[in-house]
Design an enzyme around this catalytic site. Structure first.
Site, PDB file in Angstrom:
ATOM      1  CG  HIS A 163      -2.347  -0.475   0.627  1.00 52.76           C
ATOM      2  ND1 HIS A 163      -2.030  -2.245   1.036  1.00 52.76           N
ATOM      3  CD2 HIS A 163      -3.695  -0.281   0.636  1.00 52.76           C
ATOM      4  CE1 HIS A 163      -3.237  -2.060   1.050  1.00 52.76           C
ATOM      5  NE2 HIS A 163      -4.209  -1.370   0.832  1.00 52.76           N
ATOM      6  CG  HIS A 270     -10.673  -3.729  -2.869  1.00 55.99           C
ATOM      7  ND1 HIS A 270     -10.890  -3.191  -2.445  1.00 55.99           N
ATOM      8  CD2 HIS A 270      -9.975  -5.356  -2.355  1.00 55.99           C
ATOM      9  CE1 HIS A 270     -11.027  -2.860  -1.337  1.00 55.99           C
ATOM     10  NE2 HIS A 270     -10.611  -3.977  -1.362  1.00 55.99           N
ATOM     11  CD  GLU A 331     -12.040  -6.310   1.282  1.00 54.96           C
ATOM     12  OE1 GLU A 331     -11.960  -5.090   1.092  1.00 54.96           O
ATOM     13  OE2 GLU A 331     -10.476  -6.511   2.135  1.00 54.96           O
ATOM     14  CD  GLU A 347     -13.555  -0.690   2.660  1.00 56.63           C
ATOM     15  OE1 GLU A 347     -12.715  -1.788   2.058  1.00 56.63           O
ATOM     16  OE2 GLU A 347     -12.863   0.116   3.262  1.00 56.63           O
ATOM     17  CB  CYS A 349     -12.849   2.804   2.061  1.00 55.18           C
ATOM     18  SG  CYS A 349     -12.182   3.585   3.177  1.00 55.18           S
ATOM     19  CB  CYS A 424      -9.540   2.159   5.159  1.00 55.36           C
ATOM     20  SG  CYS A 424      -9.974   1.095   5.387  1.00 55.36           S
ATOM     21  CB  CYS A 425     -14.365   3.080   6.720  1.00 52.30           C
ATOM     22  SG  CYS A 425     -14.432   1.721   5.399  1.00 52.30           S
TER      23      CYS A 425
HETATM   24 ZN   LIG Z   1     -12.512   2.060   3.997  1.00 49.54          ZN
END
Ligand SMILES: [Zn+2]
Length: 679
Positions: A163, A270, A331, A347, A349, A424-425
């Site tokens: 990442h 994803h 995901e 999700e 995000c 992350c969210c």
């Molecule tokens: Zn997230």
């Protein structure tokens, strides 16, 4: 009646003025966005002044920003600010949290900068200065920065899943926003060094790096850096990252890396990575005007938003599965019409990524269908991720919660949390809440576009003069919107009002008279072009009947079920609102069910609930509206009403709440899709 809440007044006072603050240095830069039909107002050109979004912004400013900061200061969290101090040599320690934690810290800094851009609170400015100084120290001499690699023995760019590009991309965007709202170049200098490093590393397209770009915030980030600096190399590199996708053997649908983007026909893999790629590609197209890229994005949009999107605007149908080309994915976007409500991954995000992508498509095209998706996401699949008190977050946003949990992912939590194994969210939510006001309007040389409704003030310069506009409304609970012009150029200017796709029968008056020239068709902008005078008013009325919606008959898990919507809001039934002893799964609605809106100002942060009668019955499992040509290009349609009266003696009192407000009253079960009785 129109209401201006006390909260809004407080917000206006806190901001020091009811008018719009200075847009900051470099507020308008004609270098960029030449292929956009509408550009975004600068951060300080719009403010919420009252109602729904003013209250959400107040919660962001007073509560949510600090909730996220506390989590980022907690070493148990998945994203940890202290990593920057360690990498800067200011403290001893090892890397904490997950590989993508840096990116999530930058998203929070972006949110702080966005709030500062509106309220100009010096404490926020100092907070940014402090962290930017640490980040600058943590940056390697050659410009690289990703603390998960710098603080471990791993080598740079060994695996896409480390990442690094995600982390760096969010730095670029946060720095661009910081520069725009403060005029300071401290963070931008860090971003330029990083951008130069990326140009040197990826510009020559070394084959061993062909598959880098997991979760490609770097594409949007590079375009942001280009727009802030005017340095074309960053835009070219963003284009290179788009072209790299699917350009070498060995790519996977998981990361949209199997088929070149310009040849792609479906939304795949994803869902966060996908939406970030599509949004980044739309940014590139806004600068280059490349038709092949725009055509590809429109094809992919048809797949994503007319066959693979939840009614809440969420995307990402499953945790683990297979793409239609046979690649293992997780995901990820589902297959066409695969929209299971209970196991929906959805999700936060990804949902917000869908809104980000659609806002960019709107800017490119001026087509209201993209604004419909932005709005659908914001009121439903984005707000569901944050508690109504501004605290507590969700990662997954399923459309149903039952006692069956064994097949859910570990991110499907039954209750909201403040720290999480993947963080992350929450910063994604707060940075978005910090910029909805900029999404609400669009500007072109001779037009103002009103994309989203909410009490707000816009102050900007158009070609020919200053424009000051005020919007007053209790939307989304009420469909009456009033615009008052306070200042306008002495020439014809078009005010383009978006008529949402659901708004049949909208009416429009200018200065109290029916605007005969305007056709208020759903799913389009209506244009009022005239020489405006101070004091001119526009009254838009959007009827908001309660509607039952059916899903496309090929959506297997939704057969025989309906969802309840009113205006842009999707509603749900939560177990708290069902009589004791009645299983949630046995509460059905009839096609003629009468559900009455009822305002509850002090409940769940202020909502309109729907009260009425359900029945204790299970609908027959056949499509609510059978297959037919009327489904062409449509995923959800209103159920024709008027039939199936409630059978005597079997009625149940039901109260539906907005979907986003669920899980704020303790553990519960919940359903958006309810069986249709007598169907
Ligand atoms: Zn997230």
């Amino acid at each position: 009646m129109l209401r201006v809440s006390a909260v809004a007044l407080v917000l206006m006072l806190a901001a020091g003025t009811g008018c719009v603050a200075d847009g900051g240095p470099g507020a308008r830069d004609p270098v960029w966005g030449s292929h956009l039909r509408m550009r975004e107002p600068a951060p300080g050109e719009v403010q919420w002044t009252g109602g729904f979004w003013a209250e959400k912004f107040r919660l962001l400013r007073d509560v949510s920003l600090w909730e996220v900061q506390r989590a980022l200061e907690n070493p148990e969290n998945a994203a940890v600010l202290a990593n920057f101090r360690t990498a800067a040599g200011l403290q001893q320690g090892k890397h904490l949290g997950k590989d993508w934690g840096d990116g999530d810290c930058y998203k929070w800094l972006e949110a702080v900068a966005r709030v500062y851009g509106v309220i100009r609170d010096q404490r926020l400015d100092r907070l940014l200065d402090e962290w930017i100084a640490v980040i600058a120290k943590a940056q390697a001499p050659d410009g690289y920065i990703s603390t998960n690699i710098q603080l471990t023995d791993r080598t740079r760019f060994a695996k896409p899943h480390h990442h690094e590009m995600y982390n760096m991309g969010h730095l670029l965007t946060a720095a661009a926003v910081h520069h725009r709202v403060t005029g300071k170049d401290t963070f931008l200098r860090v971003a330029r060094r990083l951008g130069d490093f990326l140009c040197r590393t990826f510009g020559p397209r070394p084959p061993e790096l062909a598959h880098f770009g997991w979760n490609p915030s770097n594409i949007m980030g590079l375009v942001d850096l280009y727009r802030e600096t005017g340095d074309r190399r960053y835009l070219d590199l963003a284009g290179t990252f788009v072209s790299m996708r699917g350009s070498a053997a060995g790519g996977s649908d998981l990361t949209q890396d199997h088929v070149p983007l310009r040849d792609e026909t479906q939304a795949v893999g994803h869902a966060v990575c996908a939406c970030y790629l599509y949004a980044g590609a739309a940014d590139v197209a806004a600068e280059t005007g490349e038709q092949a890229l725009m055509d590809a994005l429109q094809r992919i949009w048809q797949s994503a938003c007319t066959r693979r999107m939840y009614i809440t605007g969420a995307v990402g149908s499953f945790w683990k599965g297979t793409s239609s080309r046979g690649h293992p994915v997780h995901e990820a976007f589902g297959h066409d019409y695969q929209l299971p409500p209970r196991t929906a991954y959805a999700e936060t995000c990804a949902n917000i990524g869908n809104a980000m992508w659609n806002r960019r498509m709107l800017g490119l095209s001026g087509d209201a269908r993209y604004a419909d998706v932005v709005e659908r996401v914001l009121y439903n699949a984005a707000l569901s991720a944050i508690g109504t008190d501004g605290k507590g977050f969700f990662y997954c946003n399923p459309l149903e919660r039952t006692d069956q949990t064994s097949d859910l992912s570990h991110h499907h939590t039954s209750e909201r949390w403040s720290i999480h194994r993947c963080f992350c969210c929450p910063p994604q939510v707060v940075r978005t809440l910090g910029k909805v006001h900029q999404w609400a309007y669009g500007l072109s040389d001779d037009a103002v576009w009103v994309n989203l409704y909410g009490g707000s003030a816009l102050e900007t310069d158009l070609a020919g003069g200053r424009l000051r506009l005020e919007q007053t409304t209790d939307y989304p609970w009420d469909g009456h919107v009033r615009l008052t012009m306070h200042e306008a150029p002495a020439r014809k200017v078009a005010v383009r009002l978006r008529i949402p796709g659901w708004a049949e029968g909208a009416t429009l008056k200018v200065n109290g008279r029916e605007a005969s020239q305007a056709e208020a068709a759903p799913g389009a902008y209506v244009s009022l072009r005239r020489t405006w005078r101070s004091g001119d008013t526009v009254d838009l009325r959007l009827p908001m009947p309660v509607r039952l919606m059916a899903a496309h008959p090929e959506s297997e898990s939704l057969v025989g079920k309906v969802a309840v919507v009113r205006g842009p809001m999707v509603y749900c039934l939560e177990s708290h609102d069902v009589p004791d002893g009645v299983p949630l799964s046995e509460v059905a609605l009839t096609a003629g069910a009468r559900l009455e809106p009822q305002g509850r100002e002090d409940y769940l942060g202020g909502v309109v609930v729907l009260k009425g009668k359900g029945v204790r019955a299970v609908g027959s499992a056949k499509p609510v509206i059978p297959s037919g040509p009327e489904w062409q290009g449509r995923l959800y349609r209103p159920v024709p009403g008027g039939s199936s009266p409630v059978p005597a003696g079997e009625g149940l009192d039901v109260t539906l709440i907005p979907y986003y407000a669920w899980a704020n009253r303790g553990p519960s079960r919940m359903a958006v899709w309810l069986p249709l009785a007598g169907g």
